[in-house]
Motif scaffolding. Sequence first.
Motif, PDB file in Angstrom:
ATOM      1  N   ALA A   4       0.895  -0.937   0.410  1.00  0.00           N
ATOM      2  CA  ALA A   4      -0.366   0.413   0.285  1.00  0.00           C
ATOM      3  C   ALA A   4       0.714   1.301   0.072  1.00  0.00           C
ATOM      4  CB  ALA A   4      -1.321  -0.392   1.759  1.00  0.00           C
ATOM      5  N   ILE A   5       0.082   1.877  -1.426  1.00  0.00           N
ATOM      6  CA  ILE A   5       1.029   3.278  -1.314  1.00  0.00           C
ATOM      7  C   ILE A   5       0.558   4.143  -0.286  1.00  0.00           C
ATOM      8  CG2 ILE A   5       2.424   5.119  -2.036  1.00  0.00           C
ATOM      9  CD1 ILE A   5       3.474   2.913  -3.973  1.00  0.00           C
ATOM     10  N   VAL A   6       1.007   4.965   0.809  1.00  0.00           N
ATOM     11  CA  VAL A   6       0.057   6.361   0.844  1.00  0.00           C
ATOM     12  C   VAL A   6       0.825   7.427   0.811  1.00  0.00           C
ATOM     13  CG1 VAL A   6      -1.188   7.631   3.344  1.00  0.00           C
ATOM     14  CG2 VAL A   6      -0.363   5.160   3.373  1.00  0.00           C
ATOM     15  N   LYS A   7       0.154   8.396  -0.037  1.00  0.00           N
ATOM     16  CA  LYS A   7       0.352   9.332  -0.720  1.00  0.00           C
ATOM     17  C   LYS A   7       0.236  11.109  -0.463  1.00  0.00           C
ATOM     18  CE  LYS A   7       0.709  11.404  -5.327  1.00  0.00           C
ATOM     19  NZ  LYS A   7       0.187  11.383  -6.961  1.00  0.00           N
ATOM     20  N   CYS A   8       0.903  11.420   0.176  1.00  0.00           N
ATOM     21  CA  CYS A   8       0.010  13.294   0.574  1.00  0.00           C
ATOM     22  C   CYS A   8       0.945  14.175  -0.347  1.00  0.00           C
ATOM     23  CB  CYS A   8       0.579  13.017   2.312  1.00  0.00           C
ATOM     24  SG  CYS A   8      -0.656  14.951   2.934  1.00  0.00           S
ATOM     25  N   THR A   9       0.563  15.019  -1.104  1.00  0.00           N
ATOM     26  CA  THR A   9       1.651  15.645  -2.338  1.00  0.00           C
ATOM     27  C   THR A   9       1.358  17.193  -1.978  1.00  0.00           C
ATOM     28  OG1 THR A   9       0.256  15.668  -3.695  1.00  0.00           O
ATOM     29  CG2 THR A   9       1.915  14.195  -3.340  1.00  0.00           C
ATOM     30  N   ALA A  10       1.112  18.316  -2.107  1.00  0.00           N
ATOM     31  CA  ALA A  10       1.441  19.398  -2.176  1.00  0.00           C
ATOM     32  C   ALA A  10       2.773  20.961  -3.232  1.00  0.00           C
ATOM     33  CB  ALA A  10       0.798  20.376  -1.097  1.00  0.00           C
ATOM     34  N   GLY A  11       1.965  20.256  -4.104  1.00  0.00           N
ATOM     35  CA  GLY A  11       3.293  21.286  -5.031  1.00  0.00           C
ATOM     36  C   GLY A  11       3.276  23.346  -4.784  1.00  0.00           C
ATOM     37  N   GLY A  12       4.989  23.326  -4.896  1.00  0.00           N
ATOM     38  CA  GLY A  12       5.292  24.742  -5.008  1.00  0.00           C
ATOM     39  C   GLY A  12       4.774  25.311  -3.042  1.00  0.00           C
ATOM     40  N   THR A  13       5.344  23.817  -2.225  1.00  0.00           N
ATOM     41  CA  THR A  13       5.189  24.321  -0.495  1.00  0.00           C
ATOM     42  C   THR A  13       6.231  23.681   0.036  1.00  0.00           C
ATOM     43  OG1 THR A  13       4.547  21.612  -0.169  1.00  0.00           O
ATOM     44  CG2 THR A  13       3.153  23.652  -0.653  1.00  0.00           C
ATOM     45  N   GLY A  14       6.665  24.213   0.913  1.00  0.00           N
ATOM     46  CA  GLY A  14       8.027  24.687   1.625  1.00  0.00           C
ATOM     47  C   GLY A  14       8.333  23.762   3.174  1.00  0.00           C
ATOM     48  N   ILE A  15       9.873  23.307   3.290  1.00  0.00           N
ATOM     49  CA  ILE A  15       8.973  22.835   4.882  1.00  0.00           C
ATOM     50  C   ILE A  15       9.265  24.268   5.985  1.00  0.00           C
ATOM     51  CG2 ILE A  15      10.802  21.760   6.741  1.00  0.00           C
ATOM     52  CD1 ILE A  15      11.698  19.517   5.008  1.00  0.00           C
ATOM     53  N   ALA A  16      10.195  24.876   5.201  1.00  0.00           N
ATOM     54  CA  ALA A  16       9.943  26.799   6.121  1.00  0.00           C
ATOM     55  C   ALA A  16       8.548  26.969   5.850  1.00  0.00           C
ATOM     56  CB  ALA A  16      11.093  27.837   5.181  1.00  0.00           C
ATOM     57  N   ARG A  17       8.602  27.636   8.149  1.00  0.00           N
ATOM     58  CA  ARG A  17       7.165  28.451   7.826  1.00  0.00           C
ATOM     59  C   ARG A  17       7.273  30.168   7.340  1.00  0.00           C
ATOM     60  NH1 ARG A  17       7.570  26.079  13.827  1.00  0.00           N
ATOM     61  NH2 ARG A  17       9.314  27.126  13.773  1.00  0.00           N
ATOM     62  N   SER A  18       5.844  30.284   7.276  1.00  0.00           N
ATOM     63  CA  SER A  18       6.501  31.763   6.714  1.00  0.00           C
ATOM     64  C   SER A  18       6.599  32.789   7.767  1.00  0.00           C
ATOM     65  CB  SER A  18       5.009  32.079   5.945  1.00  0.00           C
ATOM     66  OG  SER A  18       3.840  32.316   6.667  1.00  0.00           O
TER      67      SER A  18
END
Length: 170
Positions: free
Chosen positions: A6-20
């Motif tokens: 099973a593959i659990v996918k969680c994505t969001a493009g153009g995002t970072g780890i750093a907080r604004s």
Amino acid sequence: PEQRIAIVKCTAGGTGIARSADYSDYIPQLKGFNDRAKNWHPPTDEKEAGLLYQRLIKNVRAALSALDSQQMEWELSGYLWMQGEHEAGISRKMAQDYGKLLAGFISAVRKDLKIPSLPFVIGQVNSHTWAYGETVRKMQAMVCERDPNAILVETIDLSRKGSGGASHFD
């Protein structure tokens, strides 16, 4: 053949780890920028985790719970992380901090999923025109060198001529 994967996918493009909230440290011109917590930053310094981090942990737990409800045995055996372009394109300081950001992210995921040695496969930031891409690639390599349960997958030679544009692999 005897195992189901099973593959659990969680994505969001153009995002970072750093907080604004930290962006003014990275780029003074972006002081006051608000990403509305749409980031992968884990909970730290008594601050709540970014929405993407929260969604990630929730999705994995929900998937594992679904397997449990079906009385299926499971083993969370690895984590694939393909991210870093955001930090490679924002500022030199953010790129230099990427090693700390990535190591903190890995540590938090392992803690929150209660798997201290969860293997991480880190996809290398590609060689697109990211201003600080080389710095982020060095930080990714450093994290993997220091973490015995993390490995870097080099991507520089992979094709990027498909419909995803020059910044995406085809």
